[in-house]
Scaffold this motif. Structure first.
Motif, mmCIF file in Angstrom:
data_model
loop_
_atom_site.group_PDB
_atom_site.id
_atom_site.type_symbol
_atom_site.label_atom_id
_atom_site.label_comp_id
_atom_site.label_asym_id
_atom_site.label_seq_id
_atom_site.Cartn_x
_atom_site.Cartn_y
_atom_site.Cartn_z
ATOM 1 N N THR A 231 -0.537 -48.005 -8.529
ATOM 2 C CA THR A 231 -0.228 -46.577 -8.646
ATOM 3 C C THR A 231 -0.223 -46.091 -10.094
ATOM 4 O O THR A 231 -0.909 -45.108 -10.410
ATOM 5 N N PRO A 232 0.496 -46.742 -11.021
ATOM 6 C CA PRO A 232 0.442 -46.264 -12.407
ATOM 7 C C PRO A 232 -0.977 -46.307 -12.967
ATOM 8 O O PRO A 232 -1.371 -45.420 -13.720
ATOM 9 N N SER A 233 -1.744 -47.321 -12.580
ATOM 10 C CA SER A 233 -3.082 -47.449 -13.139
ATOM 11 C C SER A 233 -3.998 -46.339 -12.636
ATOM 12 O O SER A 233 -4.775 -45.777 -13.403
ATOM 13 N N LEU A 234 -3.916 -46.002 -11.334
ATOM 14 C CA LEU A 234 -4.818 -44.992 -10.771
ATOM 15 C C LEU A 234 -4.329 -43.582 -11.044
ATOM 16 O O LEU A 234 -5.081 -42.731 -11.500
ATOM 17 N N VAL A 235 -3.051 -43.312 -10.763
ATOM 18 C CA VAL A 235 -2.541 -41.946 -10.906
ATOM 19 C C VAL A 235 -2.201 -41.648 -12.365
ATOM 20 O O VAL A 235 -2.373 -40.529 -12.838
ATOM 21 N N ALA A 246 -0.012 -52.206 -19.241
ATOM 22 C CA ALA A 246 -0.147 -52.757 -20.595
ATOM 23 C C ALA A 246 -0.555 -54.227 -20.540
ATOM 24 O O ALA A 246 -1.384 -54.685 -21.335
ATOM 25 N N ILE A 247 0.013 -54.975 -19.583
ATOM 26 C CA ILE A 247 -0.352 -56.391 -19.446
ATOM 27 C C ILE A 247 -1.827 -56.510 -19.060
ATOM 28 O O ILE A 247 -2.578 -57.310 -19.627
ATOM 29 N N TYR A 248 -2.259 -55.653 -18.123
ATOM 30 C CA TYR A 248 -3.657 -55.674 -17.692
ATOM 31 C C TYR A 248 -4.571 -55.360 -18.869
ATOM 32 O O TYR A 248 -5.595 -56.032 -19.078
ATOM 33 N N GLU A 249 -4.192 -54.375 -19.669
ATOM 34 C CA GLU A 249 -4.990 -53.970 -20.818
ATOM 35 C C GLU A 249 -5.108 -55.114 -21.832
ATOM 36 O O GLU A 249 -6.194 -55.431 -22.305
ATOM 37 N N PRO A 258 -2.373 -64.473 -25.275
ATOM 38 C CA PRO A 258 -1.002 -64.849 -25.667
ATOM 39 C C PRO A 258 -0.051 -63.651 -25.649
ATOM 40 O O PRO A 258 1.071 -63.757 -25.134
ATOM 41 N N PHE A 259 -0.505 -62.504 -26.177
ATOM 42 C CA PHE A 259 0.397 -61.356 -26.185
ATOM 43 C C PHE A 259 0.577 -60.796 -24.777
ATOM 44 O O PHE A 259 1.663 -60.349 -24.407
ATOM 45 N N GLY A 260 -0.493 -60.842 -23.972
ATOM 46 C CA GLY A 260 -0.370 -60.457 -22.560
ATOM 47 C C GLY A 260 0.659 -61.326 -21.861
ATOM 48 O O GLY A 260 1.485 -60.835 -21.077
#
Lengths: 292, 266
Positions: A231-235, A246-249, A258-260
Protein backbone atom coordinates in the motif's frame (compact mmCIF):
# COMPACT_ATOMS: atom_id res chain seq x y z
CA UNK A 1 1.37 -35.67 30.43
CA UNK A 2 1.25 -38.50 27.93
CA UNK A 3 2.32 -42.00 28.66
CA UNK A 4 4.80 -42.12 25.83
CA UNK A 5 6.63 -39.07 27.12
CA UNK A 6 7.37 -40.72 30.43
CA UNK A 7 10.27 -43.09 30.47
CA UNK A 8 10.03 -46.82 30.41
CA UNK A 9 6.29 -47.16 29.84
CA UNK A 10 5.40 -50.49 28.25
CA UNK A 11 8.99 -51.51 28.89
CA UNK A 12 10.32 -49.27 26.15
CA UNK A 13 13.51 -47.32 26.75
CA UNK A 14 13.38 -43.53 26.84
CA UNK A 15 15.10 -42.98 23.49
CA UNK A 16 12.52 -45.12 21.70
CA UNK A 17 9.61 -43.13 23.09
CA UNK A 18 11.35 -39.85 22.25
CA UNK A 19 11.92 -40.98 18.67
CA UNK A 20 8.39 -40.33 17.44
CA UNK A 21 8.07 -36.69 18.60
CA UNK A 22 11.58 -35.93 17.35
CA UNK A 23 10.68 -37.32 13.92
CA UNK A 24 7.41 -35.37 13.91
CA UNK A 25 9.15 -32.09 14.73
CA UNK A 26 12.15 -32.68 12.46
CA UNK A 27 10.78 -31.38 9.12
CA UNK A 28 9.38 -28.19 10.62
CA UNK A 29 12.49 -27.50 12.71
CA UNK A 30 14.75 -28.12 9.70
CA UNK A 31 12.77 -25.80 7.43
CA UNK A 32 12.71 -23.07 10.07
CA UNK A 33 16.40 -23.45 10.93
CA UNK A 34 17.52 -23.22 7.30
CA UNK A 35 15.05 -20.77 5.79
CA UNK A 36 14.12 -18.63 8.78
CA UNK A 37 16.67 -18.52 11.60
CA UNK A 38 19.82 -18.76 9.50
CA UNK A 39 18.81 -15.98 7.04
CA UNK A 40 17.68 -13.74 9.89
CA UNK A 41 20.97 -14.30 11.69
CA UNK A 42 22.96 -13.47 8.57
CA UNK A 43 20.82 -10.34 8.14
CA UNK A 44 21.76 -9.25 11.66
CA UNK A 45 25.39 -10.11 10.94
CA UNK A 46 25.47 -8.08 7.72
CA UNK A 47 23.89 -5.05 9.39
CA UNK A 48 26.67 -5.01 12.00
CA UNK A 49 29.71 -5.67 9.84
CA UNK A 50 31.76 -4.37 6.94
CA UNK A 51 34.80 -5.72 5.10
CA UNK A 52 37.05 -5.04 8.09
CA UNK A 53 34.89 -6.87 10.62
CA UNK A 54 32.32 -5.97 13.23
CA UNK A 55 31.13 -2.38 13.17
CA UNK A 56 28.17 -0.27 14.14
CA UNK A 57 28.81 2.19 11.30
CA UNK A 58 25.54 1.42 9.51
CA UNK A 59 23.58 2.10 12.67
CA UNK A 60 25.61 5.27 13.15
CA UNK A 61 24.66 6.36 9.63
CA UNK A 62 20.99 5.84 10.50
CA UNK A 63 21.27 7.68 13.83
CA UNK A 64 23.21 10.59 12.35
CA UNK A 65 20.89 11.33 9.43
CA UNK A 66 17.61 13.14 10.09
CA UNK A 67 16.31 11.80 6.76
CA UNK A 68 16.06 8.31 8.25
CA UNK A 69 14.61 9.57 11.53
CA UNK A 70 11.91 11.25 9.43
CA UNK A 71 11.16 7.94 7.74
CA UNK A 72 10.94 6.12 11.07
CA UNK A 73 8.75 8.89 12.48
CA UNK A 74 6.48 8.82 9.41
CA UNK A 75 6.20 5.03 9.72
CA UNK A 76 5.20 5.19 13.39
CA UNK A 77 2.78 8.04 12.65
CA UNK A 78 1.22 5.93 9.89
CA UNK A 79 0.87 3.03 12.34
CA UNK A 80 -0.79 5.27 14.93
CA UNK A 81 -3.22 6.90 12.48
CA UNK A 82 -4.22 3.55 10.98
CA UNK A 83 -4.74 2.06 14.45
CA UNK A 84 -7.00 4.96 15.52
CA UNK A 85 -9.14 4.74 12.34
CA UNK A 86 -9.51 0.96 12.53
CA UNK A 87 -10.49 1.24 16.22
CA UNK A 88 -13.06 3.99 15.55
CA UNK A 89 -14.77 1.99 12.80
CA UNK A 90 -13.91 -1.50 14.04
CA UNK A 91 -15.39 -1.15 17.53
CA UNK A 92 -18.95 -0.26 16.44
CA UNK A 93 -18.90 -2.73 13.54
CA UNK A 94 -17.66 -5.64 15.64
CA UNK A 95 -20.09 -4.79 18.44
CA UNK A 96 -23.14 -4.53 16.18
CA UNK A 97 -22.23 -7.79 14.38
CA UNK A 98 -21.59 -9.59 17.68
CA UNK A 99 -24.85 -8.44 19.30
CA UNK A 100 -27.15 -8.53 16.29
CA UNK A 101 -29.60 -11.39 16.24
CA UNK A 102 -30.28 -11.06 12.56
CA UNK A 103 -29.62 -14.15 10.47
CA UNK A 104 -27.63 -11.89 8.18
CA UNK A 105 -25.04 -11.08 10.86
CA UNK A 106 -22.90 -14.08 9.93
CA UNK A 107 -23.02 -13.19 6.24
CA UNK A 108 -22.15 -9.55 6.99
CA UNK A 109 -19.14 -10.63 9.06
CA UNK A 110 -18.07 -12.81 6.13
CA UNK A 111 -18.48 -9.85 3.76
CA UNK A 112 -16.40 -7.58 6.03
CA UNK A 113 -13.58 -10.07 6.33
CA UNK A 114 -13.65 -11.13 2.66
CA UNK A 115 -11.19 -8.37 1.62
CA UNK A 116 -8.56 -10.15 3.76
CA UNK A 117 -8.54 -12.88 1.11
CA UNK A 118 -7.83 -10.40 -1.68
CA UNK A 119 -4.23 -9.40 -2.27
CA UNK A 120 -3.21 -6.03 -0.79
CA UNK A 121 -1.93 -5.13 -4.25
CA UNK A 122 -5.44 -5.36 -5.70
CA UNK A 123 -7.02 -3.43 -2.83
CA UNK A 124 -4.46 -0.63 -3.08
CA UNK A 125 -5.13 -0.52 -6.82
CA UNK A 126 -8.80 0.17 -6.04
CA UNK A 127 -7.79 3.15 -3.93
CA UNK A 128 -5.51 4.43 -6.70
CA UNK A 129 -8.49 4.54 -9.07
CA UNK A 130 -10.53 6.42 -6.46
CA UNK A 131 -7.72 8.81 -5.52
CA UNK A 132 -6.59 9.93 -8.94
CA UNK A 133 -7.04 13.54 -9.92
CA UNK A 134 -10.46 13.10 -11.49
CA UNK A 135 -11.38 10.19 -9.23
CA UNK A 136 -14.45 9.73 -7.07
CA UNK A 137 -12.77 11.08 -3.90
CA UNK A 138 -11.83 14.35 -5.59
CA UNK A 139 -15.30 14.75 -7.11
CA UNK A 140 -17.02 13.96 -3.81
CA UNK A 141 -14.91 16.54 -1.96
CA UNK A 142 -15.70 19.17 -4.59
CA UNK A 143 -19.44 18.49 -4.62
CA UNK A 144 -19.48 18.70 -0.82
CA UNK A 145 -17.83 22.10 -1.13
CA UNK A 146 -14.78 20.95 0.80
CA UNK A 147 -12.44 21.67 -2.09
CA UNK A 148 -12.51 24.21 -4.88
CA UNK A 149 -10.46 22.39 -7.51
CA UNK A 150 -9.38 18.82 -8.19
CA UNK A 151 -7.79 17.23 -5.11
CA UNK A 152 -4.78 14.97 -5.45
CA UNK A 153 -4.88 12.29 -2.75
CA UNK A 154 -2.53 9.96 -4.61
CA UNK A 155 1.08 10.13 -3.49
CA UNK A 156 0.18 11.77 -0.18
CA UNK A 157 0.38 10.46 3.38
CA UNK A 158 -3.40 10.88 4.03
CA UNK A 159 -4.00 8.71 0.97
CA UNK A 160 -1.74 5.97 2.36
CA UNK A 161 -3.45 6.19 5.77
CA UNK A 162 -6.95 5.86 4.25
CA UNK A 163 -5.95 2.93 2.03
CA UNK A 164 -3.96 1.05 4.68
CA UNK A 165 -6.69 1.46 7.31
CA UNK A 166 -9.09 -0.19 4.84
CA UNK A 167 -6.62 -3.03 4.28
CA UNK A 168 -6.32 -3.71 8.03
CA UNK A 169 -9.85 -2.89 9.24
CA UNK A 170 -11.18 -6.45 8.62
CA UNK A 171 -8.48 -7.83 10.92
CA UNK A 172 -9.52 -5.42 13.69
CA UNK A 173 -13.20 -6.32 13.22
CA UNK A 174 -12.37 -10.03 13.35
CA UNK A 175 -10.33 -9.67 16.58
CA UNK A 176 -12.90 -7.46 18.33
CA UNK A 177 -15.84 -9.61 17.17
CA UNK A 178 -14.34 -12.57 19.02
CA UNK A 179 -13.83 -10.44 22.12
CA UNK A 180 -17.39 -9.06 22.17
CA UNK A 181 -18.85 -12.52 21.52
CA UNK A 182 -17.04 -13.82 24.59
CA UNK A 183 -18.50 -11.10 26.86
CA UNK A 184 -21.66 -12.31 28.53
CA UNK A 185 -24.60 -10.21 27.41
CA UNK A 186 -26.24 -10.69 30.83
CA UNK A 187 -23.61 -8.38 32.31
CA UNK A 188 -24.95 -5.55 30.16
CA UNK A 189 -28.53 -6.42 31.15
CA UNK A 190 -27.49 -6.44 34.80
CA UNK A 191 -25.90 -3.00 34.55
CA UNK A 192 -29.01 -1.61 32.88
CA UNK A 193 -31.44 -3.20 35.28
CA UNK A 194 -29.44 -1.54 38.06
CA UNK A 195 -30.22 1.78 36.39
CA UNK A 196 -27.34 2.41 33.99
CA UNK A 197 -28.22 4.02 30.69
CA UNK A 198 -27.23 1.85 27.67
CA UNK A 199 -24.35 4.19 26.81
CA UNK A 200 -23.07 4.03 30.40
CA UNK A 201 -23.41 0.25 30.48
CA UNK A 202 -21.51 0.03 27.20
CA UNK A 203 -18.75 2.26 28.55
CA UNK A 204 -18.46 0.85 32.07
CA UNK A 205 -19.10 -2.81 31.42
CA UNK A 206 -18.56 -3.90 27.82
CA UNK A 207 -15.63 -1.72 26.83
CA UNK A 208 -13.99 -2.25 30.23
CA UNK A 209 -14.20 -6.02 29.78
CA UNK A 210 -13.03 -5.85 26.17
CA UNK A 211 -10.01 -3.71 27.11
CA UNK A 212 -7.50 -6.54 26.77
CA UNK A 213 -8.83 -7.51 23.34
CA UNK A 214 -8.87 -3.89 22.21
CA UNK A 215 -5.20 -3.45 23.15
CA UNK A 216 -4.30 -6.77 21.51
CA UNK A 217 -6.11 -5.84 18.26
CA UNK A 218 -4.48 -2.40 18.24
CA UNK A 219 -0.98 -3.83 18.67
CA UNK A 220 -1.65 -6.31 15.86
CA UNK A 221 -2.87 -3.62 13.47
CA UNK A 222 -0.05 -1.26 14.49
CA UNK A 223 2.70 -3.81 13.82
CA UNK A 224 1.16 -4.81 10.48
CA UNK A 225 0.76 -1.14 9.49
CA UNK A 226 4.41 -0.27 10.14
CA UNK A 227 5.62 -3.30 8.16
CA UNK A 228 3.22 -2.95 5.20
CA UNK A 229 4.85 -2.55 1.81
CA UNK A 230 2.32 -2.86 -1.05
CA UNK A 231 0.00 0.00 0.00
CA UNK A 232 2.64 2.65 0.84
CA UNK A 233 4.57 1.73 -2.28
CA UNK A 234 1.58 1.95 -4.67
CA UNK A 235 -0.54 4.69 -3.10
CA UNK A 236 2.29 6.68 -1.51
CA UNK A 237 5.02 6.41 -4.07
CA UNK A 238 8.33 8.14 -3.44
CA UNK A 239 6.81 11.04 -1.54
CA UNK A 240 5.42 8.96 1.30
CA UNK A 241 8.56 7.02 2.10
CA UNK A 242 8.17 4.64 5.06
CA UNK A 243 10.49 2.00 6.54
CA UNK A 244 9.30 -0.80 4.23
CA UNK A 245 9.65 1.23 1.04
CA UNK A 246 13.01 2.59 2.23
CA UNK A 247 14.30 -0.97 2.74
CA UNK A 248 13.12 -1.92 -0.75
CA UNK A 249 14.81 1.16 -2.21
CA UNK A 250 18.14 0.51 -0.43
CA UNK A 251 18.30 -3.15 -1.46
CA UNK A 252 16.66 -3.59 -4.86
CA UNK A 253 17.24 -0.12 -6.32
CA UNK A 254 20.45 1.18 -4.68
CA UNK A 255 21.96 -2.29 -4.03
CA UNK A 256 23.24 -1.11 -0.62
CA UNK A 257 22.45 -4.41 1.07
CA UNK A 258 24.31 -3.78 4.36
CA UNK A 259 22.39 -0.57 5.00
CA UNK A 260 19.15 -2.21 3.81
CA UNK A 261 19.85 -4.96 6.35
CA UNK A 262 20.31 -2.28 9.04
CA UNK A 263 16.96 -0.69 8.24
CA UNK A 264 15.35 -4.15 8.20
CA UNK A 265 16.82 -4.94 11.61
CA UNK A 266 15.52 -1.66 13.06
CA UNK A 267 12.02 -2.45 11.72
CA UNK A 268 12.29 -6.01 13.04
CA UNK A 269 13.29 -4.84 16.54
CA UNK A 270 10.36 -2.39 16.62
CA UNK A 271 7.85 -5.06 15.61
CA UNK A 272 9.42 -7.63 17.95
CA UNK A 273 9.22 -5.22 20.89
CA UNK A 274 5.54 -4.64 20.15
CA UNK A 275 4.75 -8.33 19.87
CA UNK A 276 6.56 -9.10 23.14
CA UNK A 277 4.29 -6.53 24.77
CA UNK A 278 1.38 -8.26 23.02
CA UNK A 279 2.48 -11.68 24.31
CA UNK A 280 2.92 -10.39 27.87
CA UNK A 281 -0.53 -8.87 27.67
CA UNK A 282 -2.23 -12.06 26.45
CA UNK A 283 -0.41 -14.04 29.12
CA UNK A 284 -1.53 -11.56 31.78
CA UNK A 285 -5.11 -11.82 30.58
CA UNK A 286 -5.04 -15.61 30.65
CA UNK A 287 -3.80 -15.52 34.22
CA UNK A 288 -6.51 -13.03 35.14
CA UNK A 289 -9.19 -15.21 33.56
CA UNK A 290 -7.80 -18.37 35.12
CA UNK A 291 -8.18 -16.82 38.55
CA UNK A 292 -11.33 -18.10 40.24
CA UNK B 1 -31.35 -6.92 22.45
CA UNK B 2 -29.17 -4.91 24.77
CA UNK B 3 -29.19 -1.70 22.82
CA UNK B 4 -32.30 -0.44 21.07
CA UNK B 5 -31.05 0.22 17.56
CA UNK B 6 -33.53 3.10 17.22
CA UNK B 7 -32.14 4.99 20.22
CA UNK B 8 -29.58 7.77 19.51
CA UNK B 9 -26.71 5.55 20.68
CA UNK B 10 -27.94 2.67 18.52
CA UNK B 11 -28.23 4.96 15.50
CA UNK B 12 -24.68 6.26 15.96
CA UNK B 13 -23.42 2.68 16.13
CA UNK B 14 -25.38 1.69 13.01
CA UNK B 15 -24.15 4.72 11.06
CA UNK B 16 -20.51 4.00 11.94
CA UNK B 17 -21.09 0.36 11.05
CA UNK B 18 -22.51 1.33 7.64
CA UNK B 19 -19.57 3.66 6.97
CA UNK B 20 -17.21 0.79 7.81
CA UNK B 21 -19.01 -1.54 5.36
CA UNK B 22 -18.89 0.95 2.50
CA UNK B 23 -15.27 1.81 3.32
CA UNK B 24 -14.13 -1.82 3.36
CA UNK B 25 -15.99 -2.90 0.23
CA UNK B 26 -15.70 0.22 -1.93
CA UNK B 27 -12.18 -0.29 -3.41
CA UNK B 28 -13.03 -3.91 -4.15
CA UNK B 29 -16.23 -2.96 -5.95
CA UNK B 30 -14.31 -0.29 -7.86
CA UNK B 31 -11.90 -2.87 -9.24
CA UNK B 32 -14.72 -5.21 -10.30
CA UNK B 33 -16.88 -2.49 -11.86
CA UNK B 34 -14.40 -0.01 -13.35
CA UNK B 35 -13.21 -2.32 -16.20
CA UNK B 36 -16.81 -2.50 -17.44
CA UNK B 37 -16.43 1.07 -18.72
CA UNK B 38 -15.90 1.63 -22.42
CA UNK B 39 -13.24 4.32 -22.00
CA UNK B 40 -9.59 3.51 -22.69
CA UNK B 41 -8.66 4.58 -19.15
CA UNK B 42 -10.05 3.50 -15.79
CA UNK B 43 -12.88 5.63 -14.53
CA UNK B 44 -15.22 5.19 -11.63
CA UNK B 45 -18.16 5.30 -12.00
CA UNK B 46 -17.56 3.72 -15.43
CA UNK B 47 -18.86 5.33 -18.63
CA UNK B 48 -20.57 3.05 -21.10
CA UNK B 49 -20.75 -0.68 -20.68
CA UNK B 50 -18.51 -3.25 -22.29
CA UNK B 51 -16.99 -6.62 -21.54
CA UNK B 52 -14.05 -6.07 -23.85
CA UNK B 53 -11.54 -5.42 -21.03
CA UNK B 54 -12.55 -8.58 -19.24
CA UNK B 55 -12.26 -10.42 -22.53
CA UNK B 56 -8.85 -8.88 -23.17
CA UNK B 57 -7.71 -9.96 -19.70
CA UNK B 58 -8.81 -13.55 -20.31
CA UNK B 59 -6.91 -13.66 -23.60
CA UNK B 60 -3.73 -11.99 -22.35
CA UNK B 61 -0.98 -14.60 -22.31
CA UNK B 62 1.06 -12.64 -19.72
CA UNK B 63 -1.62 -12.94 -17.08
CA UNK B 64 -2.44 -16.56 -17.87
CA UNK B 65 1.23 -17.49 -17.40
CA UNK B 66 1.40 -15.51 -14.15
CA UNK B 67 -1.74 -17.25 -12.84
CA UNK B 68 -0.20 -20.64 -13.59
CA UNK B 69 3.08 -19.67 -11.87
CA UNK B 70 1.19 -18.43 -8.80
CA UNK B 71 -1.02 -21.54 -8.72
CA UNK B 72 1.95 -23.91 -8.88
CA UNK B 73 3.83 -22.07 -6.14
CA UNK B 74 0.76 -21.75 -3.92
CA UNK B 75 -0.16 -25.45 -4.27
CA UNK B 76 3.39 -26.60 -3.51
CA UNK B 77 3.79 -24.21 -0.55
CA UNK B 78 0.39 -25.05 0.93
CA UNK B 79 0.93 -28.82 0.65
CA UNK B 80 4.40 -28.73 2.21
CA UNK B 81 3.23 -26.32 4.93
CA UNK B 82 0.25 -28.61 5.59
CA UNK B 83 2.34 -31.77 6.03
CA UNK B 84 5.09 -30.30 8.21
CA UNK B 85 2.60 -28.10 10.08
CA UNK B 86 0.25 -30.96 10.97
CA UNK B 87 3.15 -33.18 12.08
CA UNK B 88 4.38 -30.46 14.42
CA UNK B 89 0.89 -29.51 15.62
CA UNK B 90 0.18 -33.15 16.46
CA UNK B 91 3.45 -33.49 18.38
CA UNK B 92 2.88 -30.16 20.17
CA UNK B 93 -0.50 -31.30 21.46
CA UNK B 94 0.49 -34.90 22.31
CA UNK B 95 3.86 -34.58 24.06
CA UNK B 96 4.84 -32.57 27.10
CA UNK B 97 8.48 -31.55 27.28
CA UNK B 98 10.51 -28.58 28.50
CA UNK B 99 10.53 -25.75 25.97
CA UNK B 100 7.27 -26.81 24.31
CA UNK B 101 5.74 -23.35 24.57
CA UNK B 102 8.95 -21.79 23.26
CA UNK B 103 8.91 -24.13 20.26
CA UNK B 104 5.27 -23.24 19.59
CA UNK B 105 6.12 -19.52 19.79
CA UNK B 106 9.00 -20.06 17.36
CA UNK B 107 6.77 -21.89 14.89
CA UNK B 108 4.18 -19.08 15.00
CA UNK B 109 6.69 -16.20 14.92
CA UNK B 110 6.80 -15.68 11.11
CA UNK B 111 3.23 -14.36 11.51
CA UNK B 112 4.55 -11.13 13.05
CA UNK B 113 7.77 -10.91 11.05
CA UNK B 114 7.58 -8.15 8.41
CA UNK B 115 7.81 -10.03 5.10
CA UNK B 116 10.27 -7.43 3.82
CA UNK B 117 12.71 -8.35 6.60
CA UNK B 118 12.37 -12.04 5.73
CA UNK B 119 12.77 -11.25 2.03
CA UNK B 120 16.02 -9.31 2.52
CA UNK B 121 17.43 -12.03 4.79
CA UNK B 122 16.48 -14.84 2.41
CA UNK B 123 17.85 -13.06 -0.67
CA UNK B 124 21.21 -12.59 1.08
CA UNK B 125 21.12 -16.20 2.23
CA UNK B 126 20.33 -17.66 -1.20
CA UNK B 127 22.94 -15.52 -2.99
CA UNK B 128 25.63 -16.52 -0.50
CA UNK B 129 24.88 -20.23 -0.28
CA UNK B 130 23.53 -20.83 -3.78
CA UNK B 131 21.00 -23.20 -2.22
CA UNK B 132 17.91 -24.18 -4.22
CA UNK B 133 17.11 -23.11 -7.74
CA UNK B 134 14.14 -22.04 -9.84
CA UNK B 135 10.77 -21.74 -8.12
CA UNK B 136 11.99 -23.58 -5.01
CA UNK B 137 13.49 -20.45 -3.45
CA UNK B 138 10.11 -18.75 -3.42
CA UNK B 139 8.36 -21.96 -2.34
CA UNK B 140 10.75 -22.30 0.63
CA UNK B 141 10.03 -18.68 1.62
CA UNK B 142 6.27 -19.22 1.31
CA UNK B 143 6.43 -22.42 3.36
CA UNK B 144 7.94 -20.37 6.20
CA UNK B 145 5.13 -17.80 6.11
CA UNK B 146 2.33 -20.34 5.47
CA UNK B 147 3.16 -22.96 8.12
CA UNK B 148 2.11 -20.66 11.01
CA UNK B 149 -1.38 -20.40 9.49
CA UNK B 150 -1.71 -24.19 9.33
CA UNK B 151 -0.54 -24.43 12.95
CA UNK B 152 -2.83 -21.68 14.14
CA UNK B 153 -5.91 -23.32 12.71
CA UNK B 154 -5.05 -26.95 13.49
CA UNK B 155 -3.66 -26.53 17.05
CA UNK B 156 -7.02 -25.67 18.67
CA UNK B 157 -8.76 -28.46 16.72
CA UNK B 158 -6.18 -31.03 17.84
CA UNK B 159 -6.34 -29.77 21.44
CA UNK B 160 -10.11 -30.23 21.47
CA UNK B 161 -9.85 -33.75 20.02
CA UNK B 162 -11.09 -36.41 22.44
CA UNK B 163 -8.01 -38.42 23.45
CA UNK B 164 -10.09 -41.39 24.61
CA UNK B 165 -10.95 -42.16 20.97
CA UNK B 166 -7.25 -42.57 20.25
CA UNK B 167 -6.73 -44.74 23.31
CA UNK B 168 -9.71 -46.89 22.35
CA UNK B 169 -8.25 -47.46 18.89
CA UNK B 170 -4.88 -48.40 20.38
CA UNK B 171 -6.49 -50.78 22.87
CA UNK B 172 -8.31 -52.47 20.01
CA UNK B 173 -4.97 -53.21 18.42
CA UNK B 174 -4.45 -50.36 15.93
CA UNK B 175 -0.88 -49.25 15.32
CA UNK B 176 -0.05 -45.58 16.01
CA UNK B 177 -0.06 -44.98 12.25
CA UNK B 178 -3.47 -46.59 11.81
CA UNK B 179 -4.77 -44.64 14.79
CA UNK B 180 -3.61 -41.35 13.32
CA UNK B 181 -4.89 -41.93 9.79
CA UNK B 182 -8.13 -43.78 10.62
CA UNK B 183 -9.22 -42.06 13.86
CA UNK B 184 -7.51 -38.68 14.40
CA UNK B 185 -7.31 -37.43 10.83
CA UNK B 186 -10.99 -37.86 9.86
CA UNK B 187 -12.10 -35.97 12.98
CA UNK B 188 -9.71 -33.03 12.66
CA UNK B 189 -9.95 -32.85 8.86
CA UNK B 190 -12.05 -29.63 8.70
CA UNK B 191 -9.33 -27.81 10.68
CA UNK B 192 -6.61 -29.17 8.42
CA UNK B 193 -8.51 -28.19 5.28
CA UNK B 194 -9.16 -24.68 6.62
CA UNK B 195 -5.47 -24.24 7.51
CA UNK B 196 -4.32 -25.45 4.11
CA UNK B 197 -6.78 -23.20 2.27
CA UNK B 198 -5.52 -20.25 4.33
CA UNK B 199 -1.92 -21.19 3.51
CA UNK B 200 -2.81 -21.43 -0.21
CA UNK B 201 -4.44 -17.98 -0.22
CA UNK B 202 -1.53 -16.46 1.71
CA UNK B 203 0.96 -17.77 -0.82
CA UNK B 204 -1.21 -16.87 -3.82
CA UNK B 205 -1.66 -13.24 -2.63
CA UNK B 206 1.88 -12.67 -1.39
CA UNK B 207 3.80 -9.82 -3.02
CA UNK B 208 7.02 -8.94 -1.17
CA UNK B 209 8.76 -12.33 -1.05
CA UNK B 210 7.80 -12.91 -4.68
CA UNK B 211 9.29 -9.53 -5.68
CA UNK B 212 12.63 -10.58 -4.22
CA UNK B 213 12.71 -14.33 -4.85
CA UNK B 214 10.63 -15.19 -7.92
CA UNK B 215 12.51 -16.55 -10.90
CA UNK B 216 13.45 -13.77 -13.29
CA UNK B 217 11.12 -13.90 -16.28
CA UNK B 218 8.31 -15.79 -14.53
CA UNK B 219 6.74 -13.38 -12.03
CA UNK B 220 3.75 -14.42 -9.91
CA UNK B 221 0.34 -12.81 -10.41
CA UNK B 222 0.65 -10.21 -7.58
CA UNK B 223 4.08 -9.15 -8.92
CA UNK B 224 2.67 -8.87 -12.46
CA UNK B 225 -0.25 -6.74 -11.25
CA UNK B 226 2.08 -4.63 -9.05
CA UNK B 227 4.40 -3.86 -11.97
CA UNK B 228 1.53 -3.18 -14.39
CA UNK B 229 -0.20 -0.83 -11.94
CA UNK B 230 3.01 1.17 -11.48
CA UNK B 231 3.30 1.64 -15.23
CA UNK B 232 -0.20 3.02 -15.72
CA UNK B 233 -3.90 2.38 -15.39
CA UNK B 234 -4.52 -0.09 -18.15
CA UNK B 235 -8.13 -1.28 -17.80
CA UNK B 236 -7.10 -4.86 -18.53
CA UNK B 237 -5.00 -4.92 -15.31
CA UNK B 238 -8.11 -3.92 -13.42
CA UNK B 239 -10.04 -6.62 -15.27
CA UNK B 240 -7.50 -9.27 -14.19
CA UNK B 241 -7.75 -8.02 -10.60
CA UNK B 242 -11.54 -8.03 -10.92
CA UNK B 243 -11.53 -11.65 -12.10
CA UNK B 244 -9.28 -12.50 -9.15
CA UNK B 245 -11.74 -10.89 -6.72
CA UNK B 246 -14.73 -12.68 -8.30
CA UNK B 247 -12.94 -16.04 -8.20
CA UNK B 248 -11.91 -15.52 -4.55
CA UNK B 249 -15.47 -14.57 -3.61
CA UNK B 250 -16.89 -17.63 -5.38
CA UNK B 251 -14.43 -19.95 -3.61
CA UNK B 252 -15.21 -18.38 -0.21
CA UNK B 253 -18.96 -18.69 -0.77
CA UNK B 254 -18.63 -22.30 -1.92
CA UNK B 255 -16.48 -23.17 1.09
CA UNK B 256 -19.02 -21.74 3.53
CA UNK B 257 -21.99 -23.31 1.74
CA UNK B 258 -20.31 -26.75 1.84
CA UNK B 259 -19.55 -26.26 5.54
CA UNK B 260 -23.14 -25.25 6.26
CA UNK B 261 -24.42 -28.27 4.32
CA UNK B 262 -22.14 -30.63 6.23
CA UNK B 263 -23.24 -29.19 9.55
CA UNK B 264 -26.87 -29.60 8.56
CA UNK B 265 -26.32 -33.24 7.63
CA UNK B 266 -24.67 -33.96 10.97
Amino acid sequence: MTQAAQSGVNGRPLWRSALVPVLLFAPCVLVYAIFFIWPQASLLGLSASDKAGLTLDHYGRFAGDSYYWDILGRTLGLGLAVTVITLLLGLPTAYVLARSQSRWAGFLLLLTTFPLLVSAVVRSFGWMVLFFKDGLVSKALQSLGLASGPVQTMYTMPGVIIALAQVLLPLMVLTLHGVFKSIDRDLEYAAMSLGARPSVALWLVTLRLARGGIVAGSLLVFSLAISAFATPSLVGGARANVMATAIYEQTVELLDWPFGATLATILLVTVLGLSLAYGALIEGREKMEARP
Amino acid sequence: MTIAWRSPLGLVLLVLCTIAFVYVLLPILVIVIAPLGATGYLAFPPQGLTLKWYQAALNDQRYLTAVMVSLRIAVASALIACVIGIASAYALTRYEFPGRRLLEALFLSPLILPSLVLAVGLTLFFTRTGLLTGPWRLIAAHVVVCTPYVLRVSLPVLRRFDRSLEEAARNLGATPFQTFFLVVLPVVRPGIVAGTVLAFITSFDELVLALFLAEPGTPTLPVTIYSAVQLGFDPSVAAVSGLLIIATFAVMLLYHLLNALRQQRN
